[in-house]
Motif scaffolding. Structure first.
Motif, PDB file in Angstrom:
ATOM      1  N   CYS A   1       0.831  -1.212   0.000  1.00 46.59           N
ATOM      2  CA  CYS A   1       0.000   0.000   0.000  1.00 46.59           C
ATOM      3  C   CYS A   1       0.867   1.265   0.000  1.00 46.59           C
TER       4      CYS A   1
ATOM      5  N   TYR B   1      -2.368   1.550   5.826  1.00 46.73           N
ATOM      6  CA  TYR B   1      -2.087   0.758   7.032  1.00 46.73           C
ATOM      7  C   TYR B   1      -0.762   1.160   7.646  1.00 46.73           C
TER       8      TYR B   1
ATOM      9  N   CYS C   1      -8.752   4.601   1.280  1.00 43.50           N
ATOM     10  CA  CYS C   1      -8.505   3.403   0.459  1.00 43.50           C
ATOM     11  C   CYS C   1      -9.199   3.536  -0.893  1.00 43.50           C
TER      12      CYS C   1
ATOM     13  N   CYS D   1      -7.916  -0.698  -4.621  1.00 43.83           N
ATOM     14  CA  CYS D   1      -7.078  -1.299  -5.667  1.00 43.83           C
ATOM     15  C   CYS D   1      -6.763  -2.762  -5.411  1.00 43.83           C
ATOM     16  N   GLY D   2      -6.810  -3.184  -4.150  1.00 40.73           N
ATOM     17  CA  GLY D   2      -6.605  -4.600  -3.832  1.00 40.73           C
ATOM     18  C   GLY D   2      -5.162  -5.062  -3.846  1.00 40.73           C
TER      19      GLY D   2
ATOM     20  N   CYS E   1      -3.072  -4.773  -1.518  1.00 42.10           N
ATOM     21  CA  CYS E   1      -2.809  -5.389  -0.209  1.00 42.10           C
ATOM     22  C   CYS E   1      -3.267  -6.852  -0.220  1.00 42.10           C
TER      23      CYS E   1
HETATM   24 FE1  SF4 Z   1      -4.099   0.285   0.169  1.00 40.00          FE
HETATM   25 FE2  SF4 Z   1      -5.299  -2.094   0.024  1.00 40.00          FE
HETATM   26 FE3  SF4 Z   1      -6.768   0.139  -0.085  1.00 40.00          FE
HETATM   27 FE4  SF4 Z   1      -5.204  -0.502  -2.141  1.00 40.00          FE
HETATM   28  S1  SF4 Z   1      -6.996  -1.673  -1.387  1.00 40.00           S
HETATM   29  S2  SF4 Z   1      -5.393   1.529  -1.186  1.00 40.00           S
HETATM   30  S3  SF4 Z   1      -3.451  -1.449  -1.099  1.00 40.00           S
HETATM   31  S4  SF4 Z   1      -5.561  -0.553   1.650  1.00 40.00           S
END
Ligand code: SF4
Ligand code: HC1
Length: 566
Positions: free
Chosen positions: A154, A163, A187, A190-191, A193
């Motif tokens: 992230c 996070y 957030c 985008c996934g 993480c």
């Molecule tokens: Fe961050 Fe996950 Fe949100 Fe993407 S989906 S912005 S990586 S917390």
């Protein structure tokens, strides 16, 4: 440098880590917190090795090689330490693998099995309510192994810093600020993480069961569409080489799952180019607003709405291709097959988790129903095919259905960073200037550099374009535009690294070169295509003749364009 690993000598480049040296030498070292696309931290101590002369065991991922270093990866001291560290993590981990969404695809489970780790410590599993606030991503921190890969993905890749590790020692967990539900933070869905989580602590918000229910009931016309980037990655879920193209097998698998029609999001990518290209030409005539930003990436739309509202007026109003196709299915196609829109169930197979949140936008309703009912990620489709015991690798190659299955090479390259820009330029040039392109490839917007810039000669007019992918680069570029340090006419933004090929819903991969390999596969599809410009797609021409009339027509505006939320 010369190093000795388990008694054998190897030549390795200076500056590499012991882990990299072992990998190059083909010596297995277990890892958990390490990922080849993220900065190493040495947090999990699963990759410990013995270095002659050092008192303590060292984590291989952060220890640099030195000339003459003598390394042991296979001593009983090393193995016992690895087992001990894994057993400690296991004592904190729920033993619900049978019902876990990543059962069989979990790096931690593999290590426990490989090292024959027994449950020797008293169980200290925490009770933490899963965070299901986001339609895109679910967090179940009871399963967290505190590797920190989500935190690093992230921040390092996406520049979002949603996070951070809170509390210390045994209590540490990756948390949002003030432990807010994910959907209330910045957030962007985008996934990344989830794609980097080695266990089931962060996953896409799964919809497999919903789709299975519809297939079982089958009281609606079941239609599925597949994204440009899914076809170059789905094979990885079945052990095929990274970069394999398995379009026809994917179509065949979807038919065997029970879908009535298999259509191609690529068709709608060609349509997007017609609409977005025309919108750009219109802005050129009217004098702006510039830059015009592409609008097909829903995580980018989330980012713009949350953190860069000053650019909302610059976004193209074109919906993303899968929404365009969904809208056509529940209007044009519904009429064609004489079925009411509420009796059509549309599933989009996407490399993307943000598309799960995109389909909940009220602006995407068509004829009183959502244009797309469910989004499954590439990973979810892989799981579904496995659950149904469909022999993917040995399936025949089948074709998409007509009339919404035909597409060009320009649509194929949507799946990779720079592709939407290149596809738009191919069409905008020929439609805008009324003459053929001297060269079809725009190589200066290709490749995996985080920010790419080019000046395109449009018959004497110099067009300034830029392409950014991966949140961290995107934000850098947007900040420069905001400060007035740079000027562009047209900008392509994709929130994930590499564009959709690196989407948060793609198969998880520990291959450092995964993006390069998938990118090459995408350009291969383009090169092999008979038609490579969106405006040459005969099915698109027919659609305009029969239904839409012309780009930016009243019907087009109604079905294919959208608005954004301030
Ligand atoms: Fe961050 Fe996950 Fe949100 Fe993407 S989906 S912005 S990586 S917390
Ligand atoms: Fe994409 Fe798109 S290219 S956004 O990256 O514009 O997800 O693959 O399907 O809709 O076509 C994703 C990919 C995808 C849309 C298209």
């Amino acid at each position: 440098m010369t190093v000795e690993i388990n008694g054998k000598s190897y030549e390795v480049p200076a500056g590499v880590t012991v882990l990299e040296a072992c990998n190059q030498a083909g010596v297995y070292v277990p890892t958990l917190c390490n990922h080849p696309r993220l900065e190493p931290t040495g947090a999990c101590r699963v990759c410990v090795i013995e270095v002659e002369g050092a008192k303590n065991l060292q984590p291989a991922c952060v220890t640099k090689v030195q000339d003459g270093m003598k390394i042991r990866t296979n001593s009983s001291r090393v193995t016992n330490a690895v087992k001990f560290n894994l057993a400690l993590l296991l004592s904190r981990h729920p033993k619900d693998c049978m019902t876990c969404d990543v059962n069989g695809r979990c790096e931690f489970q593999d290590l426990i099995y490989l090292y024959d780790v027994q449950d020797i410590f008293p169980s200290e599993v925490r009770t933490i309510t899963p965070d299901i606030s986001s339609p895109a991503v679910v967090r179940d921190l009871e399963k967290c192994v505190v590797c920190g890969r989500c935190v690093r993905a992230c921040s390092e890749l996406q520049g979002m810093d949603i996070y951070s590790m809170v509390d210390r020692g045994y209590e540490t967990l990756p948390q949002t600020a003030f432990e807010m539900p994910l959907y209330e933070t910045d957030c962007i869905s985008c996934g990344q993480c989830a794609a980097f989580c080695p266990v089931g602590a962060i996953t896409e918000n799964m919809n497999i069961r919903r789709v299975l229910e519809e297939i079982e009931k089958h009281d609606k016309v079941l239609i599925v569409q597949t994204a440009p980037a899914t076809r170059v990655a789905l094979g990885e879920e079945f052990g095929m080489e990274v970069g394999s193209i398995s379009t026809g097998k994917m179509v065949a698998a979807l038919r065997r799952l029970g879908f009535d029609y298999v259509f191609d999001t690529n068709f709608a990518a060609d349509l997007t180019i017609m609409e977005e290209g025309s919108e750009f030409l219109e802005r050129v005539k009217k004098g702006g607003p510039f830059p015009m930003f592409t609008s097909c990436c829903p995580a980018w739309i989330n980012l713009a709405e949350k953190l860069y509202p000053q650019f909302l007026k610059n976004l193209s109003s074109a919906k993303s291709p899968h929404q365009m196709l969904g809208a056509l299915l529940k209007s044009y196609f519904a009429k064609k097959i004489n079925v009411p829109p509420e009796k059509i169930f549309v599933v989009s197979i996407m490399p993307c988790t943000a598309k799960k949140d995109d389909i909940t936008r009220p602006q995407h309703m068509v004829n009183g129903v959502p244009a797309v009912d469910v989004v499954l990620t590439t990973r979810e489709l892989g799981r579904l095919i496995k659950m149904r015991k469909i022999p993917y690798a040995s399936l025949p190659e089948e074709n998409y259905d007509d009339p919404l299955g035909e597409s060009t090479g320009a649509a194929a390259i949507f799946g990779v960073t720079g592709g939407v820009m290149e596809a738009a330029l191919r069409t905008a040039y020929e439609l805008g200037l009324g003459k053929p392109l001297p060269k079809i490839e725009f190589t200066n917007v290709r490749g995996l550099d985080g920010i790419k810039e080019a000046t395109i000669d449009f018959d004497g007019k110099q067009l300034k374009v830029a392409v950014a992918h991966g949140g961290v680069n995107v934000r850098r570029l947007l900040d420069k535009i905001t400060k007035g340090e740079v000027y562009y006419d047209f900008v392509e933004i994709m929130a994930c690294p590499g564009g959709c090929i690196g989407g948060g819903g793609q198969p998880k991969s520990l291959d450092k070169d995964v993006l390069v390999k998938r990118m090459e596969a995408i350009y291969t599809i383009d090169e092999r295509s008979v038609l490579r410009k969106s405006h040459e797609n005969p099915s698109i021409k027919k659609l305009y003749e029969e239904f839409l009339e012309h780009p930016l027509s009243h019907v087009s505006h109604e079905l294919l364009h959208t608005t954004y939320m301030d």
